[in-house]
Design a protein around this motif. Structure first.
Motif, PDB file in Angstrom:
ATOM      1  N   TRP A  42       0.870  -1.181   0.000  1.00 26.74           N
ATOM      2  CA  TRP A  42       0.000   0.000   0.000  1.00 26.74           C
ATOM      3  C   TRP A  42       0.904   1.228   0.000  1.00 26.74           C
ATOM      4  CZ3 TRP A  42       0.796  -3.153   4.097  1.00 26.74           C
ATOM      5  CH2 TRP A  42       1.229  -2.577   5.291  1.00 26.74           C
ATOM      6  N   TRP A  89       0.268  -1.517  11.786  1.00 27.33           N
ATOM      7  CA  TRP A  89      -1.127  -1.112  12.001  1.00 27.33           C
ATOM      8  C   TRP A  89      -1.756  -2.073  13.006  1.00 27.33           C
ATOM      9  CZ3 TRP A  89      -3.935   2.636   8.794  1.00 27.33           C
ATOM     10  CH2 TRP A  89      -3.098   3.301   7.874  1.00 27.33           C
ATOM     11  N   THR A  92      -4.561  -4.865  11.605  1.00 28.50           N
ATOM     12  CA  THR A  92      -4.105  -5.923  10.709  1.00 28.50           C
ATOM     13  C   THR A  92      -2.885  -6.682  11.244  1.00 28.50           C
ATOM     14  OG1 THR A  92      -3.240  -4.041   9.478  1.00 28.50           O
ATOM     15  CG2 THR A  92      -4.930  -5.341   8.399  1.00 28.50           C
ATOM     16  N   PHE A  93      -1.958  -5.961  11.885  1.00 27.92           N
ATOM     17  CA  PHE A  93      -0.663  -6.577  12.177  1.00 27.92           C
ATOM     18  C   PHE A  93      -0.315  -6.663  13.663  1.00 27.92           C
ATOM     19  CE2 PHE A  93      -0.088  -4.154   8.070  1.00 27.92           C
ATOM     20  CZ  PHE A  93      -0.493  -5.214   7.277  1.00 27.92           C
ATOM     21  N   GLU A 118      -8.877   0.694  10.195  1.00 29.31           N
ATOM     22  CA  GLU A 118      -8.862  -0.162   9.006  1.00 29.31           C
ATOM     23  C   GLU A 118     -10.211  -0.869   8.984  1.00 29.31           C
ATOM     24  OE1 GLU A 118      -4.965  -1.635  10.860  1.00 29.31           O
ATOM     25  OE2 GLU A 118      -4.786  -2.212   8.746  1.00 29.31           O
ATOM     26  N   TRP A 166      -3.599  -9.239   3.923  1.00 34.39           N
ATOM     27  CA  TRP A 166      -3.665  -8.258   4.998  1.00 34.39           C
ATOM     28  C   TRP A 166      -4.434  -8.784   6.213  1.00 34.39           C
ATOM     29  CZ3 TRP A 166      -5.369  -3.540   1.499  1.00 34.39           C
ATOM     30  CH2 TRP A 166      -4.250  -3.116   0.768  1.00 34.39           C
ATOM     31  N   PHE A 212     -13.127  -2.174   1.724  1.00 39.44           N
ATOM     32  CA  PHE A 212     -12.159  -1.993   2.798  1.00 39.44           C
ATOM     33  C   PHE A 212     -11.357  -0.730   2.499  1.00 39.44           C
ATOM     34  CE2 PHE A 212      -7.881  -2.931   4.679  1.00 39.44           C
ATOM     35  CZ  PHE A 212      -8.287  -2.971   5.996  1.00 39.44           C
ATOM     36  N   TRP A 214      -8.794   2.514   4.830  1.00 40.71           N
ATOM     37  CA  TRP A 214      -8.127   2.817   6.083  1.00 40.71           C
ATOM     38  C   TRP A 214      -7.801   4.295   6.165  1.00 40.71           C
ATOM     39  CZ3 TRP A 214      -6.356  -0.243   2.115  1.00 40.71           C
ATOM     40  CH2 TRP A 214      -5.287   0.242   1.359  1.00 40.71           C
TER      41      TRP A 214
HETATM   42  C1  TMO Z   1      -2.525  -2.388   6.268  1.00 39.28           C
HETATM   43  N1  TMO Z   1      -3.503  -1.470   5.649  1.00 39.28           N
HETATM   44  C2  TMO Z   1      -3.123  -0.054   5.997  1.00 39.28           C
HETATM   45  C3  TMO Z   1      -3.536  -1.626   4.176  1.00 39.28           C
HETATM   46  O1  TMO Z   1      -4.717  -1.722   6.171  1.00 39.28           O
END
Ligand code: TMO
Length: 316
Positions: A42, A89, A92-93, A118, A166, A212, A214
Protein backbone atom coordinates in the motif's frame (compact mmCIF):
# COMPACT_ATOMS: atom_id res chain seq x y z
CA UNK A 1 32.79 -0.33 42.13
CA UNK A 2 32.45 3.43 41.63
CA UNK A 3 34.91 5.64 39.76
CA UNK A 4 36.62 7.12 42.84
CA UNK A 5 37.40 3.67 44.24
CA UNK A 6 38.57 2.56 40.82
CA UNK A 7 40.77 5.64 40.53
CA UNK A 8 42.60 4.75 43.78
CA UNK A 9 43.65 1.46 42.27
CA UNK A 10 44.77 2.76 38.90
CA UNK A 11 47.45 5.07 37.57
CA UNK A 12 46.18 8.32 36.06
CA UNK A 13 46.91 6.97 32.58
CA UNK A 14 44.97 3.79 33.10
CA UNK A 15 42.03 5.72 34.57
CA UNK A 16 41.94 7.98 31.49
CA UNK A 17 41.81 4.88 29.31
CA UNK A 18 38.81 3.54 31.26
CA UNK A 19 36.99 6.87 30.81
CA UNK A 20 37.82 6.97 27.10
CA UNK A 21 36.47 3.46 26.66
CA UNK A 22 33.21 4.33 28.42
CA UNK A 23 32.85 7.49 26.34
CA UNK A 24 33.87 5.59 23.20
CA UNK A 25 30.97 3.20 23.65
CA UNK A 26 28.55 6.06 24.12
CA UNK A 27 29.49 7.65 20.82
CA UNK A 28 30.18 4.51 18.77
CA UNK A 29 29.54 5.13 15.09
CA UNK A 30 26.76 3.32 13.23
CA UNK A 31 27.74 0.14 11.44
CA UNK A 32 28.21 0.50 7.69
CA UNK A 33 26.02 -2.59 7.21
CA UNK A 34 22.81 -1.65 5.42
CA UNK A 35 19.66 -1.05 7.42
CA UNK A 36 17.05 -3.28 5.75
CA UNK A 37 13.67 -1.60 5.27
CA UNK A 38 10.65 -3.66 4.10
CA UNK A 39 8.25 -2.58 1.36
CA UNK A 40 4.65 -3.82 1.29
CA UNK A 41 1.62 -3.30 -0.96
CA UNK A 42 0.00 0.00 0.00
CA UNK A 43 1.27 3.41 -1.00
CA UNK A 44 2.00 5.27 2.25
CA UNK A 45 4.08 2.32 3.50
CA UNK A 46 6.27 2.24 0.40
CA UNK A 47 6.69 6.01 0.25
CA UNK A 48 7.51 6.11 3.96
CA UNK A 49 10.09 3.34 3.43
CA UNK A 50 11.95 5.62 1.01
CA UNK A 51 11.38 8.67 3.23
CA UNK A 52 12.95 6.88 6.21
CA UNK A 53 15.70 5.42 4.01
CA UNK A 54 16.47 8.94 2.79
CA UNK A 55 16.66 10.19 6.37
CA UNK A 56 19.06 7.36 7.29
CA UNK A 57 21.19 8.10 4.20
CA UNK A 58 21.36 11.78 5.14
CA UNK A 59 22.96 10.59 8.40
CA UNK A 60 25.60 8.58 6.49
CA UNK A 61 23.92 5.19 6.84
CA UNK A 62 23.55 2.54 4.15
CA UNK A 63 20.07 1.25 3.33
CA UNK A 64 18.56 -1.74 1.52
CA UNK A 65 14.89 -2.18 0.58
CA UNK A 66 13.28 -5.60 0.63
CA UNK A 67 9.76 -6.46 -0.59
CA UNK A 68 8.13 -8.49 2.19
CA UNK A 69 4.82 -10.05 3.17
CA UNK A 70 3.15 -7.73 5.64
CA UNK A 71 2.41 -10.51 8.18
CA UNK A 72 5.62 -12.56 7.85
CA UNK A 73 7.76 -9.43 8.17
CA UNK A 74 7.69 -9.52 12.00
CA UNK A 75 9.30 -12.96 12.05
CA UNK A 76 11.87 -11.68 9.50
CA UNK A 77 12.64 -8.75 11.81
CA UNK A 78 12.94 -11.09 14.79
CA UNK A 79 15.49 -13.18 12.87
CA UNK A 80 17.40 -10.07 11.72
CA UNK A 81 16.72 -10.48 7.97
CA UNK A 82 14.87 -7.17 8.04
CA UNK A 83 15.80 -4.36 10.46
CA UNK A 84 12.61 -2.34 10.98
CA UNK A 85 8.91 -1.98 10.31
CA UNK A 86 7.70 1.61 10.17
CA UNK A 87 3.91 1.06 9.78
CA UNK A 88 2.66 -1.53 12.27
CA UNK A 89 -1.13 -1.11 12.00
CA UNK A 90 -2.89 -2.37 15.10
CA UNK A 91 -5.91 -4.00 13.45
CA UNK A 92 -4.11 -5.92 10.71
CA UNK A 93 -0.66 -6.58 12.18
CA UNK A 94 -0.86 -6.13 15.96
CA UNK A 95 -1.13 -9.86 16.56
CA UNK A 96 1.83 -10.85 14.35
CA UNK A 97 3.91 -8.05 15.89
CA UNK A 98 3.22 -9.15 19.48
CA UNK A 99 3.64 -12.84 18.60
CA UNK A 100 7.13 -12.14 17.23
CA UNK A 101 7.92 -9.91 20.20
CA UNK A 102 6.92 -12.66 22.63
CA UNK A 103 9.36 -15.06 20.94
CA UNK A 104 12.16 -12.54 21.48
CA UNK A 105 14.10 -10.42 19.01
CA UNK A 106 11.60 -7.67 18.15
CA UNK A 107 11.32 -4.39 20.05
CA UNK A 108 8.63 -1.70 20.08
CA UNK A 109 10.33 1.44 18.69
CA UNK A 110 7.50 3.84 19.48
CA UNK A 111 4.16 5.07 18.18
CA UNK A 112 3.29 7.53 15.43
CA UNK A 113 1.14 10.57 16.23
CA UNK A 114 -1.50 9.31 13.75
CA UNK A 115 -4.23 7.04 15.04
CA UNK A 116 -5.65 4.49 12.65
CA UNK A 117 -8.79 2.73 11.47
CA UNK A 118 -8.86 -0.16 9.01
CA UNK A 119 -12.49 -0.84 8.23
CA UNK A 120 -15.19 -1.45 5.63
CA UNK A 121 -16.88 1.73 4.47
CA UNK A 122 -18.55 3.71 1.71
CA UNK A 123 -17.66 6.84 -0.28
CA UNK A 124 -19.15 10.08 1.05
CA UNK A 125 -21.78 10.31 -1.75
CA UNK A 126 -23.36 7.01 -0.62
CA UNK A 127 -24.27 8.80 2.62
CA UNK A 128 -25.05 12.19 1.05
CA UNK A 129 -27.35 10.63 -1.59
CA UNK A 130 -28.90 8.36 1.07
CA UNK A 131 -28.34 5.23 -1.02
CA UNK A 132 -28.69 3.07 2.11
CA UNK A 133 -30.72 4.88 4.76
CA UNK A 134 -29.33 4.40 8.25
CA UNK A 135 -25.66 4.12 7.27
CA UNK A 136 -23.06 4.38 8.71
CA UNK A 137 -24.75 2.17 11.36
CA UNK A 138 -24.06 -1.41 10.19
CA UNK A 139 -27.60 -2.60 10.82
CA UNK A 140 -28.74 -0.51 7.86
CA UNK A 141 -26.95 -3.06 5.64
CA UNK A 142 -29.74 -5.57 6.34
CA UNK A 143 -32.02 -3.63 3.99
CA UNK A 144 -29.55 -2.70 1.23
CA UNK A 145 -28.05 -5.80 -0.32
CA UNK A 146 -29.29 -4.84 -3.80
CA UNK A 147 -27.66 -1.41 -3.55
CA UNK A 148 -24.27 -3.08 -3.09
CA UNK A 149 -24.65 -6.01 -5.49
CA UNK A 150 -22.08 -6.40 -8.28
CA UNK A 151 -21.73 -8.61 -11.36
CA UNK A 152 -19.71 -11.18 -9.40
CA UNK A 153 -21.73 -11.26 -6.15
CA UNK A 154 -24.50 -13.78 -6.96
CA UNK A 155 -27.31 -11.38 -6.14
CA UNK A 156 -25.86 -10.60 -2.73
CA UNK A 157 -24.34 -7.33 -1.67
CA UNK A 158 -20.56 -7.26 -2.08
CA UNK A 159 -17.93 -6.29 0.46
CA UNK A 160 -14.79 -5.55 -1.56
CA UNK A 161 -12.05 -6.52 0.89
CA UNK A 162 -8.33 -5.83 0.40
CA UNK A 163 -5.87 -8.57 -0.57
CA UNK A 164 -6.23 -11.63 1.66
CA UNK A 165 -2.60 -11.21 2.81
CA UNK A 166 -3.66 -8.26 5.00
CA UNK A 167 -6.57 -9.68 6.99
CA UNK A 168 -6.98 -13.37 6.23
CA UNK A 169 -10.63 -14.35 6.69
CA UNK A 170 -11.48 -11.59 9.19
CA UNK A 171 -14.25 -10.08 7.03
CA UNK A 172 -15.89 -13.32 5.78
CA UNK A 173 -16.02 -14.44 9.42
CA UNK A 174 -17.47 -11.08 10.47
CA UNK A 175 -20.20 -11.15 7.80
CA UNK A 176 -21.39 -14.51 9.13
CA UNK A 177 -20.99 -13.56 12.81
CA UNK A 178 -23.20 -10.50 12.27
CA UNK A 179 -25.90 -12.61 10.63
CA UNK A 180 -25.34 -11.00 7.23
CA UNK A 181 -24.18 -14.17 5.46
CA UNK A 182 -27.36 -14.66 3.44
CA UNK A 183 -27.23 -11.12 2.08
CA UNK A 184 -23.53 -10.28 1.65
CA UNK A 185 -20.44 -11.91 0.20
CA UNK A 186 -16.80 -10.86 0.63
CA UNK A 187 -14.60 -10.57 -2.47
CA UNK A 188 -10.86 -10.01 -2.16
CA UNK A 189 -9.21 -7.36 -4.31
CA UNK A 190 -5.97 -8.37 -6.01
CA UNK A 191 -4.30 -5.23 -4.71
CA UNK A 192 -4.96 -1.76 -3.38
CA UNK A 193 -5.11 -0.34 -6.93
CA UNK A 194 -8.10 -2.59 -7.67
CA UNK A 195 -9.98 -0.98 -4.74
CA UNK A 196 -9.19 2.54 -6.00
CA UNK A 197 -10.27 1.60 -9.56
CA UNK A 198 -13.58 0.17 -8.30
CA UNK A 199 -14.21 3.26 -6.15
CA UNK A 200 -13.54 5.51 -9.16
CA UNK A 201 -15.93 3.65 -11.48
CA UNK A 202 -18.66 3.43 -8.81
CA UNK A 203 -18.36 7.18 -8.29
CA UNK A 204 -18.68 7.86 -12.02
CA UNK A 205 -21.87 5.80 -12.10
CA UNK A 206 -23.15 7.12 -8.75
CA UNK A 207 -23.44 3.50 -7.67
CA UNK A 208 -23.35 2.03 -4.16
CA UNK A 209 -20.13 0.32 -3.12
CA UNK A 210 -18.65 -1.07 0.10
CA UNK A 211 -14.88 -1.45 0.27
CA UNK A 212 -12.16 -1.99 2.80
CA UNK A 213 -10.19 1.20 3.38
CA UNK A 214 -8.13 2.82 6.08
CA UNK A 215 -7.04 6.09 7.59
CA UNK A 216 -4.54 7.73 7.29
CA UNK A 217 -4.93 7.46 3.53
CA UNK A 218 -5.31 9.72 0.50
CA UNK A 219 -9.08 9.15 0.67
CA UNK A 220 -9.25 11.19 3.90
CA UNK A 221 -9.16 14.35 1.75
CA UNK A 222 -12.20 13.47 -0.39
CA UNK A 223 -14.28 11.88 2.37
CA UNK A 224 -14.80 8.19 3.05
CA UNK A 225 -17.25 7.01 5.68
CA UNK A 226 -16.41 3.95 7.75
CA UNK A 227 -19.30 1.70 8.73
CA UNK A 228 -19.95 1.62 12.48
CA UNK A 229 -19.97 -2.01 13.56
CA UNK A 230 -20.39 -3.29 17.15
CA UNK A 231 -17.44 -1.77 18.98
CA UNK A 232 -14.13 -3.61 19.05
CA UNK A 233 -12.92 -4.98 22.36
CA UNK A 234 -9.86 -7.08 23.24
CA UNK A 235 -10.79 -10.70 22.59
CA UNK A 236 -13.80 -10.07 20.32
CA UNK A 237 -12.16 -11.60 17.27
CA UNK A 238 -12.25 -15.33 16.59
CA UNK A 239 -8.43 -15.43 16.56
CA UNK A 240 -8.55 -13.99 20.10
CA UNK A 241 -11.28 -16.31 21.39
CA UNK A 242 -14.37 -14.23 20.51
CA UNK A 243 -17.23 -14.70 18.05
CA UNK A 244 -15.99 -12.13 15.52
CA UNK A 245 -19.11 -9.95 15.60
CA UNK A 246 -17.20 -6.71 16.11
CA UNK A 247 -15.66 -3.89 14.11
CA UNK A 248 -11.98 -2.94 13.92
CA UNK A 249 -10.19 -1.06 16.70
CA UNK A 250 -9.58 2.67 16.56
CA UNK A 251 -5.97 1.75 16.74
CA UNK A 252 -2.36 2.74 17.00
CA UNK A 253 0.38 2.88 14.36
CA UNK A 254 3.67 1.64 15.75
CA UNK A 255 7.26 1.11 14.71
CA UNK A 256 9.15 -2.14 15.27
CA UNK A 257 12.84 -3.02 15.13
CA UNK A 258 15.20 -5.93 15.52
CA UNK A 259 16.56 -5.89 19.09
CA UNK A 260 20.15 -5.40 17.92
CA UNK A 261 19.39 -2.24 15.89
CA UNK A 262 20.05 0.14 18.84
CA UNK A 263 23.51 -1.44 19.26
CA UNK A 264 24.56 -1.77 15.62
CA UNK A 265 23.23 1.63 14.51
CA UNK A 266 22.76 3.78 17.63
CA UNK A 267 22.34 7.08 15.77
CA UNK A 268 19.90 5.69 13.21
CA UNK A 269 17.98 3.88 15.94
CA UNK A 270 17.69 7.06 18.00
CA UNK A 271 16.36 8.91 14.95
CA UNK A 272 13.96 6.05 14.16
CA UNK A 273 12.64 6.04 17.71
CA UNK A 274 11.85 9.78 17.36
CA UNK A 275 10.11 9.45 14.00
CA UNK A 276 6.44 10.21 14.30
CA UNK A 277 4.17 11.06 11.40
CA UNK A 278 0.71 12.61 11.61
CA UNK A 279 -2.50 11.63 9.83
CA UNK A 280 -2.01 14.53 7.41
CA UNK A 281 1.60 13.61 6.62
CA UNK A 282 0.83 9.95 5.98
CA UNK A 283 -2.22 10.82 3.85
CA UNK A 284 0.03 13.13 1.85
CA UNK A 285 2.62 10.37 1.25
CA UNK A 286 -0.17 8.17 -0.19
CA UNK A 287 -1.68 11.01 -2.23
CA UNK A 288 1.62 11.76 -3.99
CA UNK A 289 1.33 8.27 -5.53
CA UNK A 290 -2.40 7.53 -5.71
CA UNK A 291 -3.59 11.03 -6.71
CA UNK A 292 -0.53 12.74 -8.21
CA UNK A 293 0.76 9.49 -9.80
CA UNK A 294 4.41 9.94 -8.83
CA UNK A 295 6.56 6.83 -8.41
CA UNK A 296 7.11 5.83 -4.77
CA UNK A 297 10.74 6.98 -4.95
CA UNK A 298 9.87 10.35 -6.49
CA UNK A 299 7.08 10.82 -3.95
CA UNK A 300 9.57 10.25 -1.14
CA UNK A 301 12.07 12.68 -2.67
CA UNK A 302 9.38 15.32 -2.98
CA UNK A 303 8.12 14.70 0.54
CA UNK A 304 11.64 15.00 1.97
CA UNK A 305 12.31 18.20 0.01
CA UNK A 306 9.02 19.77 1.13
CA UNK A 307 9.27 18.73 4.79
CA UNK A 308 12.89 19.21 5.77
CA UNK A 309 12.03 20.89 9.07
CA UNK A 310 9.89 17.90 10.06
CA UNK A 311 12.43 15.16 9.45
CA UNK A 312 15.64 17.05 10.39
CA UNK A 313 14.29 17.29 13.91
CA UNK A 314 14.29 13.48 14.13
CA UNK A 315 18.05 13.39 13.43
CA UNK A 316 19.06 15.86 16.14
C1 TMO B 1 -2.53 -2.39 6.27
N1 TMO B 1 -3.50 -1.47 5.65
C2 TMO B 1 -3.12 -0.05 6.00
C3 TMO B 1 -3.54 -1.63 4.18
O1 TMO B 1 -4.72 -1.72 6.17
Amino acid sequence: MNFSKLRNKLTAGAFALVLATVAGQAIAADSKKPIVIPTHNWSSQVVMAYVIGGIFESMGNNVDYKPADSQAVYEAIRLGDITISHEVWQSTFGKSFYNAMAKGGVIDAGTHAATTLEEMGVPQYVIDDNLCPGLPNWEALKNCKDVFASADSQGKGRWLEGPQSWHGDLMPVRVKALGLGDDYVVKFAGGADAIWAELASAKKEGRGIITFNWTPNFTDAEGFVFIEFPEYSDGCRVADGGDGACGSPKGWLKKAANYKFPKTHPAAYTAFSKMSFTTGQIGQMAALVDVDKLSHQDAAKKWLADNEAVWKSFTM
